[in-house]
Design a protein around this motif. Structure first.
Motif, PDB file in Angstrom:
ATOM      1  N   LYS A   1     -47.351 107.150  10.361  1.00 25.77           N
ATOM      2  CA  LYS A   1     -46.237 106.991  11.240  1.00 25.77           C
ATOM      3  C   LYS A   1     -45.453 108.106  10.742  1.00 25.77           C
ATOM      4  O   LYS A   1     -44.079 108.321  11.206  1.00 25.77           O
ATOM      5  CB  LYS A   1     -45.532 105.717  10.494  1.00 25.77           C
ATOM      6  CG  LYS A   1     -46.368 104.458  10.914  1.00 25.77           C
ATOM      7  CD  LYS A   1     -45.377 103.396  10.270  1.00 25.77           C
ATOM      8  CE  LYS A   1     -46.203 101.893  10.991  1.00 25.77           C
ATOM      9  NZ  LYS A   1     -45.494 100.932  10.132  1.00 25.77           N
ATOM     10  N   GLY A   2     -45.901 109.118  10.035  1.00 27.23           N
ATOM     11  CA  GLY A   2     -45.224 110.393   9.465  1.00 27.23           C
ATOM     12  C   GLY A   2     -44.077 110.187   8.553  1.00 27.23           C
ATOM     13  O   GLY A   2     -43.099 110.910   8.303  1.00 27.23           O
ATOM     14  N   GLU A   3     -44.583 109.194   7.622  1.00 25.94           N
ATOM     15  CA  GLU A   3     -43.571 108.878   6.404  1.00 25.94           C
ATOM     16  C   GLU A   3     -43.686 109.858   5.287  1.00 25.94           C
ATOM     17  O   GLU A   3     -42.535 109.945   4.456  1.00 25.94           O
ATOM     18  CB  GLU A   3     -43.431 107.525   6.054  1.00 25.94           C
ATOM     19  CG  GLU A   3     -43.077 106.378   7.139  1.00 25.94           C
ATOM     20  CD  GLU A   3     -43.408 105.196   6.620  1.00 25.94           C
ATOM     21  OE1 GLU A   3     -43.456 104.866   5.430  1.00 25.94           O
ATOM     22  OE2 GLU A   3     -43.196 104.003   7.467  1.00 25.94           O
ATOM     23  N   TYR A   4     -44.511 110.613   5.303  1.00 25.79           N
ATOM     24  CA  TYR A   4     -44.781 111.645   4.183  1.00 25.79           C
ATOM     25  C   TYR A   4     -44.833 112.928   4.746  1.00 25.79           C
ATOM     26  O   TYR A   4     -45.364 113.217   5.835  1.00 25.79           O
ATOM     27  CB  TYR A   4     -46.208 111.217   3.653  1.00 25.79           C
ATOM     28  CG  TYR A   4     -46.462 110.077   2.933  1.00 25.79           C
ATOM     29  CD1 TYR A   4     -45.528 109.058   2.569  1.00 25.79           C
ATOM     30  CD2 TYR A   4     -47.825 109.392   3.059  1.00 25.79           C
ATOM     31  CE1 TYR A   4     -45.772 107.777   2.005  1.00 25.79           C
ATOM     32  CE2 TYR A   4     -48.012 107.932   2.728  1.00 25.79           C
ATOM     33  CZ  TYR A   4     -47.004 107.250   2.228  1.00 25.79           C
ATOM     34  OH  TYR A   4     -47.251 106.107   1.427  1.00 25.79           O
ATOM     35  N   ASP A   5     -44.236 113.857   4.056  1.00 22.33           N
ATOM     36  CA  ASP A   5     -44.064 115.309   3.910  1.00 22.33           C
ATOM     37  C   ASP A   5     -45.302 115.811   3.759  1.00 22.33           C
ATOM     38  O   ASP A   5     -46.029 116.770   4.564  1.00 22.33           O
ATOM     39  CB  ASP A   5     -42.974 116.063   3.499  1.00 22.33           C
ATOM     40  CG  ASP A   5     -41.579 115.566   4.161  1.00 22.33           C
ATOM     41  OD1 ASP A   5     -41.656 114.549   4.988  1.00 22.33           O
ATOM     42  OD2 ASP A   5     -40.462 116.098   3.676  1.00 22.33           O
ATOM     43  N   VAL A   6     -46.047 115.455   2.551  1.00 20.91           N
ATOM     44  CA  VAL A   6     -47.307 116.327   2.158  1.00 20.91           C
ATOM     45  C   VAL A   6     -47.937 114.966   1.510  1.00 20.91           C
ATOM     46  O   VAL A   6     -47.545 114.213   0.834  1.00 20.91           O
ATOM     47  CB  VAL A   6     -47.004 117.374   0.889  1.00 20.91           C
ATOM     48  CG1 VAL A   6     -48.241 117.747   0.578  1.00 20.91           C
ATOM     49  CG2 VAL A   6     -45.785 118.160   1.315  1.00 20.91           C
ATOM     50  N   TYR A   7     -49.156 114.926   1.753  1.00 21.19           N
ATOM     51  CA  TYR A   7     -50.196 113.831   1.409  1.00 21.19           C
ATOM     52  C   TYR A   7     -51.661 114.185   1.367  1.00 21.19           C
ATOM     53  O   TYR A   7     -52.117 115.244   1.796  1.00 21.19           O
ATOM     54  CB  TYR A   7     -50.136 112.789   2.621  1.00 21.19           C
ATOM     55  CG  TYR A   7     -50.199 113.051   3.857  1.00 21.19           C
ATOM     56  CD1 TYR A   7     -51.679 113.268   4.209  1.00 21.19           C
ATOM     57  CD2 TYR A   7     -49.294 113.684   4.654  1.00 21.19           C
ATOM     58  CE1 TYR A   7     -52.024 113.581   5.741  1.00 21.19           C
ATOM     59  CE2 TYR A   7     -49.561 113.968   6.014  1.00 21.19           C
ATOM     60  CZ  TYR A   7     -50.876 113.914   6.386  1.00 21.19           C
ATOM     61  OH  TYR A   7     -51.103 114.533   7.707  1.00 21.19           O
ATOM     62  N   GLY A   8     -52.334 113.529   0.571  1.00 20.27           N
ATOM     63  CA  GLY A   8     -53.567 113.972  -0.135  1.00 20.27           C
ATOM     64  C   GLY A   8     -54.531 112.971   0.901  1.00 20.27           C
ATOM     65  O   GLY A   8     -54.385 111.559   0.742  1.00 20.27           O
ATOM     66  N   MET A   9     -55.551 113.462   1.232  1.00 21.24           N
ATOM     67  CA  MET A   9     -56.472 112.689   2.207  1.00 21.24           C
ATOM     68  C   MET A   9     -57.917 113.108   1.832  1.00 21.24           C
ATOM     69  O   MET A   9     -58.207 114.395   1.291  1.00 21.24           O
ATOM     70  CB  MET A   9     -56.172 112.716   3.668  1.00 21.24           C
ATOM     71  CG  MET A   9     -54.868 112.086   4.108  1.00 21.24           C
ATOM     72  SD  MET A   9     -55.281 110.639   3.968  1.00 21.24           S
ATOM     73  CE  MET A   9     -55.887 110.111   5.775  1.00 21.24           C
ATOM     74  N   GLY A  10     -58.996 112.421   2.200  1.00 24.02           N
ATOM     75  CA  GLY A  10     -60.301 112.729   1.962  1.00 24.02           C
ATOM     76  C   GLY A  10     -60.681 112.573   3.591  1.00 24.02           C
ATOM     77  O   GLY A  10     -60.476 112.006   4.419  1.00 24.02           O
TER      78      GLY A  10
END
Length: 534
Positions: free
Chosen positions: A420-429
């Motif tokens: 939903k675009g709630e995070y500016d920067v996020y960690g993913m795999g």
């Protein structure tokens, strides 16, 4: 039996690992003779994600690992890696020189697990359904090159593609292309909950508590017809809250196999131990970790901020402190073992350098320190994720150019918030849908991308991705693929961090563990059996 580590080479498309078979396949102990497999994957049905196991919605490695046991696809990735081979299909292939018409003939006598015959119309229904539903997980985008699907009689399916797509056979091996029964799955609506019906090697029954799947029992499907040899009658998969609880269950004999995700400390302990009755299998993996950015968010809208982060982050230090020899620094979204890989981020930034990062911000008139929050999931990628983000936080803050907080969130909330675009920067795999460079680029950069990124580069979308897909020989696609990676390194809509190996631990009376996971982290329960390891 000594504990041991087996290392399998994974040279995609070139060399298949060869192993001698170990032991027999006697059915064994346990309450009902089932082989019990542990995982830390969590499966939750929620308001935001009510249909976690619908092939038209599911798009994470845990859910796919359930679907691959139960829902059959036209094609499948072979045991020893390489190009996909027919599975529900008897034969498949491009029938034109431009890779735009792909035809499949079904195996004779295909049936769903309930005994209903499978026809070409069921295949068309299943894939059209995923495309029509267009779920917010973005999984339908894997099939985006399909224009129309034609059937000829009950036995032949013809895919007419919008553009050439040499990777299309791989896409037909993914669960979104799984064949489902129209009697069980509505055309325009997702199937909520944890029921799964198909024609794969197993049927599944689920134990659910508080909208969470805690135990899944896979029973050999007597109506299955395909290429797979099923070496057991029943496998039970139990979901654990963490790696420690899963490891304790293995030591006590409550489970027979431990899969993802083990902690680095567990892996080190098991691989270095002498004696005992637990074996560890290490295989080359294609899992990657990265930072994603909402490139419309004010804090990271300037690419100078994202470039400065790329210039500061020390991947070697991150890997050595958290994962040791279990991972390697990654300088592209495409892993080093995949054809078309380029070290674009290293070529662009070189070694970590705070002075260069400061100049980047200054030239863009960005005032330091830049305040950011890095978001990560607490329960999806393993227990080391928090430590990983603490190190990233320290590296960025120690530069004096950033003021970073970190925040962890359970996957059931994290994934929907990220989309939903709630995070500016996020960690993913990322665990690849199939082992090709296209699958490390298009899902993040193309229209309807899986992370919902607002980043758009018209050259990548309109020229380079289509250009690379026209090349059946993937070596010939290297120029286009390298150009994509170079643009990503300059614009930094995503920032690759590392690629990892993968591990399975099992009691030594379980055979087939060397193939329990393939390089794409596909769980292959049918490979497991009972016998004497040796």
């Amino acid at each position: 039996m000594n504990r041991k580590t087996l290392v399998l080479p994974a040279v995609i498309g070139l060399l298949a690992p060869v192993l001698a078979a170990c032991g027999g396949s006697d059915s064994g102990s346990g309450g009902d003779g089932a082989i019990v497999v542990g995982t830390t994957d969590r499966f939750t049905a929620s308001k935001d994600a009510p249909a976690p196991l619908d092939p038209a919605y599911a798009y994470d490695v845990g859910s796919w690992n359930i679907l691959r046991q139960t829902v059959q696809t036209l094609m499948i990735q072979p045991k020893g890696e390489g190009e996909p081979v027919p599975e529900a299909a008897q034969s498949c292939g491009f029938t034109d020189s431009g890779n735009e018409r792909y035809a499949c003939k079904l195996r004779d006598g295909l049936k769903f697990a309930n005994g209903d015959a499978i026809t070409a119309q069921d295949v068309k229904f299943s894939i059209d359904r995923a495309l029509d539903i267009k779920s917010d997980s973005g999984v339908f985008a894997l099939l985006s090159t399909i224009d129309t699907i034609e059937t000829q009689g009950d036995n032949e399916v013809i895919f007419h593609l919008k553009t050439a797509d040499a990777t299309f056979p791989f896409k037909l091996s993914t669960p979104v292309a799984g064949i489902v029964n129209p009697d069980d799955y509505e055309k325009g609506k997702l199937r909520e909950g944890f029921d799964v019906d198909g024609s794969g090697p197993y049927t599944m029954s689920a134990e659910v508590k508080d909208d969470e799947l805690v135990d899944a029992v896979f029973t050999k499907n007597p109506n299955y017809k395909g290429t797979l040899k099923v070496n057991n009658e029943r496998v039970e998969m139990r979901s654990f809250e963490g790696a420690d609880a899963m490891g304790a269950a293995l030591e006590k004999g409550d489970i027979n196999v431990m899969t993802r995700t083990m902690s680095p400390e567990q892996i080190d302990k098991l691989t270095s131990a002498n004696g005992g009755d637990i074996d560890v299998v290490e295989t080359a993996g294609l899992e990657i970790r990265y930072l994603g950015f909402d490139t419309d968010a004010p804090s990271v809208k300037s690419k100078a901020v994202r470039q400065a982060m790329a210039q500061i982050i020390n991947r070697s230090e991150l890997v050595s402190k958290v994962y040791g020899s279990q991972a390697e620094p990654l300088f592209s979204m495409v892993p080093a073992s995949i054809t078309g890989h380029s070290n674009s981020f290293f070529n662009r930034y070189g070694d970590p350098n705070v002075t260069k990062a400061k100049a980047m911000l200054s030239q863009a008139n960005i005032t330091a320190p830049v305040k950011l929050t890095l978001h990560y999931t607490t329960d999806h990628y393993g227990p080391a994720t928090k430590q990983e983000f603490e190190i990233l936080q320290k590296q960025l803050n120690d530069s004096g150019l950033f003021d970073v907080d970190i925040k962890g969130t359970p996957w059931s909330t994290f994934r929907s918030a990220e989309q939903k675009g709630e995070y500016d920067v996020y960690g993913m795999g990322w665990f690849p849908d199939f082992p090709d460079a296209d699958n490390y680029l298009a899902p993040f950069l193309d229209k309807d991308n899986t992370i919902g990124s607002p980043y758009v580069n018209s050259e990548i979308r309109n020229t380079l991705i289509p250009e690379s897909r026209r090349e059946a020989d993937r070596l010939s696609a290297a120029t286009s693929l390298t150009d994509i990676q170079d643009i990503v390194a300059d614009d930094v809509p995503v920032l690759p961090l590392w690629q990892g190996k993968q591990y399975v631990a099992a009691s030594d009376d379980v055979t087939g563990t060397a193939y329990a996971l393939n390089s794409s982290s596909t769980l292959q329960l049918w490979e497991l059996g009972r016998g004497v390891s040796g």
